[in-house]
Scaffold this active site. Structure first.
Site, PDB file in Angstrom:
ATOM      1  N   LYS A 106      11.623  19.097 -37.929  1.00  0.00           N
ATOM      2  CA  LYS A 106      10.790  18.197 -38.731  1.00  0.00           C
ATOM      3  C   LYS A 106      11.686  17.170 -39.416  1.00  0.00           C
ATOM      4  O   LYS A 106      12.366  17.468 -40.391  1.00  0.00           O
ATOM      5  CB  LYS A 106       9.993  18.954 -39.804  1.00  0.00           C
ATOM      6  CG  LYS A 106       8.904  18.036 -40.362  1.00  0.00           C
ATOM      7  CD  LYS A 106       8.441  18.352 -41.738  1.00  0.00           C
ATOM      8  CE  LYS A 106       9.285  17.821 -42.850  1.00  0.00           C
ATOM      9  NZ  LYS A 106       9.408  16.351 -42.902  1.00  0.00           N
ATOM     10  N   GLU A 182      21.691  23.419 -46.953  1.00  0.00           N
ATOM     11  CA  GLU A 182      22.753  22.491 -47.347  1.00  0.00           C
ATOM     12  C   GLU A 182      22.104  21.533 -48.335  1.00  0.00           C
ATOM     13  O   GLU A 182      21.259  20.721 -47.960  1.00  0.00           O
ATOM     14  CB  GLU A 182      23.298  21.778 -46.097  1.00  0.00           C
ATOM     15  CG  GLU A 182      24.622  21.081 -46.366  1.00  0.00           C
ATOM     16  CD  GLU A 182      24.428  19.630 -46.734  1.00  0.00           C
ATOM     17  OE1 GLU A 182      24.421  19.351 -47.954  1.00  0.00           O
ATOM     18  OE2 GLU A 182      24.277  18.805 -45.838  1.00  0.00           O
ATOM     19  N   CYS A 216      25.334  13.241 -49.230  1.00  0.00           N
ATOM     20  CA  CYS A 216      25.392  14.479 -50.037  1.00  0.00           C
ATOM     21  C   CYS A 216      26.768  14.697 -50.649  1.00  0.00           C
ATOM     22  O   CYS A 216      26.891  15.224 -51.740  1.00  0.00           O
ATOM     23  CB  CYS A 216      25.057  15.710 -49.202  1.00  0.00           C
ATOM     24  SG  CYS A 216      23.803  15.465 -47.990  1.00  0.00           S
ATOM     25  N   GLU A 313      22.576  14.764 -59.312  1.00  0.00           N
ATOM     26  CA  GLU A 313      22.840  13.967 -58.115  1.00  0.00           C
ATOM     27  C   GLU A 313      21.935  12.733 -58.131  1.00  0.00           C
ATOM     28  O   GLU A 313      20.714  12.850 -58.179  1.00  0.00           O
ATOM     29  CB  GLU A 313      22.536  14.799 -56.868  1.00  0.00           C
ATOM     30  CG  GLU A 313      22.875  14.068 -55.598  1.00  0.00           C
ATOM     31  CD  GLU A 313      22.643  14.907 -54.345  1.00  0.00           C
ATOM     32  OE1 GLU A 313      21.570  15.529 -54.236  1.00  0.00           O
ATOM     33  OE2 GLU A 313      23.535  14.931 -53.478  1.00  0.00           O
TER      34      GLU A 313
HETATM   35  P1  ADP Z   1      15.271  14.106 -50.689  1.00  0.00           P
HETATM   36  O1  ADP Z   1      15.112  14.488 -52.129  1.00  0.00           O
HETATM   37  O2  ADP Z   1      16.639  13.828 -50.255  1.00  0.00           O
HETATM   38  O3  ADP Z   1      14.198  13.182 -50.171  1.00  0.00           O
HETATM   39  P2  ADP Z   1      13.952  16.411 -49.857  1.00  0.00           P
HETATM   40  O4  ADP Z   1      14.627  17.691 -50.114  1.00  0.00           O
HETATM   41  O5  ADP Z   1      12.782  16.014 -50.667  1.00  0.00           O
HETATM   42  O6  ADP Z   1      15.088  15.376 -49.877  1.00  0.00           O
HETATM   43  O7  ADP Z   1      13.537  16.282 -48.324  1.00  0.00           O
HETATM   44  C1  ADP Z   1      14.289  16.774 -47.257  1.00  0.00           C
HETATM   45  C2  ADP Z   1      13.346  17.300 -46.206  1.00  0.00           C
HETATM   46  O8  ADP Z   1      12.573  18.365 -46.785  1.00  0.00           O
HETATM   47  C3  ADP Z   1      12.344  16.280 -45.686  1.00  0.00           C
HETATM   48  O9  ADP Z   1      12.181  16.501 -44.284  1.00  0.00           O
HETATM   49  C4  ADP Z   1      11.070  16.646 -46.444  1.00  0.00           C
HETATM   50  O10 ADP Z   1       9.900  16.281 -45.758  1.00  0.00           O
HETATM   51  C5  ADP Z   1      11.198  18.150 -46.535  1.00  0.00           C
HETATM   52  N1  ADP Z   1      10.407  18.767 -47.610  1.00  0.00           N
HETATM   53  C6  ADP Z   1      10.038  18.233 -48.790  1.00  0.00           C
HETATM   54  N2  ADP Z   1       9.285  19.094 -49.494  1.00  0.00           N
HETATM   55  C7  ADP Z   1       9.177  20.224 -48.755  1.00  0.00           C
HETATM   56  C8  ADP Z   1       8.541  21.497 -48.942  1.00  0.00           C
HETATM   57  N3  ADP Z   1       7.858  21.788 -50.028  1.00  0.00           N
HETATM   58  N4  ADP Z   1       8.673  22.426 -47.966  1.00  0.00           N
HETATM   59  C9  ADP Z   1       9.387  22.167 -46.841  1.00  0.00           C
HETATM   60  N5  ADP Z   1       9.990  20.986 -46.612  1.00  0.00           N
HETATM   61  C10 ADP Z   1       9.899  20.015 -47.543  1.00  0.00           C
END
Ligand code: ADP
Length: 423
Positions: A106, A182, A216, A313
């Site tokens: 995904k 990570e 990161c 961060e």
């Molecule tokens: P950032 O803060 O860098 O945008 P996120 O951790 O929000 O990073 O997003 C990284 C990935 O995790 C994306 O593919 C996002 O769609 C996914 N993601 C965000 N929320 C959830 C959740 N509750 N469960 C699973 N995946 C998620």
């Protein structure tokens, strides 16, 4: 098939680089020169490892003999972020495929395009339907469905610490699938007095502002020993001012736009927070132009580890620059100790760097920093052969290197008697 996929990626490098540049505001030239060739190399590295995965013969007692099999863990869910859409895709997919797993990837909702292109190329490479699947969608729906799914055997995730917690909780509440995470970082770079100032400024600047700070491992906390502090500050400011911010397709541009409005606003609000906390804004801090999510390379001084901008961060082009001194305690020089203590004063532990010519300092500091990587006289020196991952709240598990294969393998023990046995 993995080798063939690597060839196809190289044949289509221009088109893929354009997709990542359009989607993420990443520099087209760097995608073409680094991210996409890196994906091909990653595929070839793990393709070469695929027929070298084997178990061990066990030295058992009481008339038994045994061996271990390293089997594919099963169906892998890969949830990846938007800052390096191509690198992240293959950092997870290549070792998982080599281990014999199938995947559901995904991509981040901000950067779905290159992943779809990779699904198309995988088909052309002869990878059977159902092996490398791409499901686009939002985190709260598609991502959450993967983490909670009863038929997914493992989740590998790169993203924020906050989402990492949710994924781990969902995995625990469903089928107890193992996860590797990570997560974020607030990585220290320590520059000692004996450093070459030009080289140190180059490393520190690139370490922070590469990919517009959306990285990161960004060297977002730079500690400089007092003897060279003033000179280094001057160089860093010069570099910030010379940075050309603009269209990611223009080869003269050094820094593209932040990935989306949410990130753009978050970064600007951190900058305002820094000013309110009393940090000195040395350079940058503003939106560039009237249109688009462009932000000036920003450097704060007069900061300390208690400030939000030094603790959290930011994931944008904002550096905290600090000075460390020679501390004399009970007749001993405590320079290194102070630097180490301050470097470790963080909840994160993803990356770190040291710039010095003194081997003893480099060796001592590298053993004392709690982070997954220590770069000495370099920074962001990634390689597919070098394991990558975090300590502390930067997560656990390792991507890259042969160690990454372990994320996608199970160990099965097979035991049999040699002769008449009490078992
Ligand atoms: P950032 O803060 O860098 O945008 P996120 O951790 O929000 O990073 O997003 C990284 C990935 O995790 C994306 O593919 C996002 O769609 C996914 N993601 C965000 N929320 C959830 C959740 N509750 N469960 C699973 N995946 C998620």
């Amino acid at each position: 098939m993995m080798m063939k996929l690597a060839d196809l990626i190289e044949e289509n490098v221009e088109e893929i680089a354009a997709l990542d540049a359009v989607n993420g505001g990443k520099l087209f030239t760097l995608c073409k020169a680094i991210d996409i060739p890196g994906a091909a190399r990653t595929l070839r590295y793990y393709a070469g490892a695929a027929d070298k995965i084997h178990g061990t013969v066990l030295k058992m007692s009481k008339g038994l003999q045994g061996y271990t099999l390293r089997e594919p863990i099963g169906v892998v869910g890969s949830i990846i972020p938007w800052n390096f859409p191509t690198t992240m895709f293959f950092m997870k997919a290549a070792p998982a495929l080599a281990a014999g797993c199938t995947l559901v990837v995904k991509p981040a909702e901000q950067t779905p395009l290159s992943a779809l292109y990779y699904a198309h190329l995988a088909k052309l490479a002869g990878i059977p339907d159902g092996v490398l699947n791409v499901v686009n969608g939002f985190g709260e729906t598609a991502g959450a469905a993967i983490s909670a799914h009863m038929d997914i055997d493992k989740v590998t995730f790169t993203g924020s610490t906050e989402v990492g917690r949710k994924i781990m909780a969902a995995a625990a509440a469903s089928n107890l699938k193992p996860v590797s995470l990570e997560l974020g970082g607030k990585s220290p770079l320590l520059i000692f007095d004996d450093a070459d100032i030009d080289q140190a400024a180059d490393i520190a600047f690139r370490g922070m502002f590469y990919n517009k700070g959306e990285i990161c491992v960004a060297s977002s906390r730079v500690y400089v020993q007092e003897g060279i502090y003033e000179k280094l500050v001057k160089k860093l400011v010069e570099k910030a001012k010379a940075t050309v911010v603009g269209d990611p397709f223009d080869p003269q541009v050094n820094q593209g736009p932040q990935t989306d409005k949410k990130q753009f606003e978050k970064i600007l609000s951190y900058i305002e927070h820094g000013k309110r906390e009393g940090a000195t804004l040395l350079t940058g801090g503003k939106h560039v132009g009237q249109k688009g999510y462009y932000i000036e390379p920003t450097i704060f001084t007069d900061v300390n580890e208690d400030m939000i901008i030094t603790k959290e961060e930011i994931f944008g082009p904002v550096m905290s620059l600090m000075k460390f001194n020679m501390v004399i305690e009970m007749g001993f020089f405590r320079t290194m100790e102070e630097a180490i203590k301050r470097a470790n004063n963080t909840t994160y532990g993803l990356a770190s760097g040291i710039i010095t010519k003194n081997l003893n300092v480099a060796n001592t500091v590298s053993r004392s920093i709690r982070a997954g990587v220590v770069w000495i006289n370099c920074y962001t020196a990634f390689d597919v052969d070098c394991p990558y991952g975090g300590y502390k709240m930067s997560g656990f598990g390792r991507d890259f290197g042969l160690d990454a294969l372990n994320q996608y393998l199970q160990i099965k023990s097979v035991v049999t008697p040699i002769h008449d046995s009490p078992w």
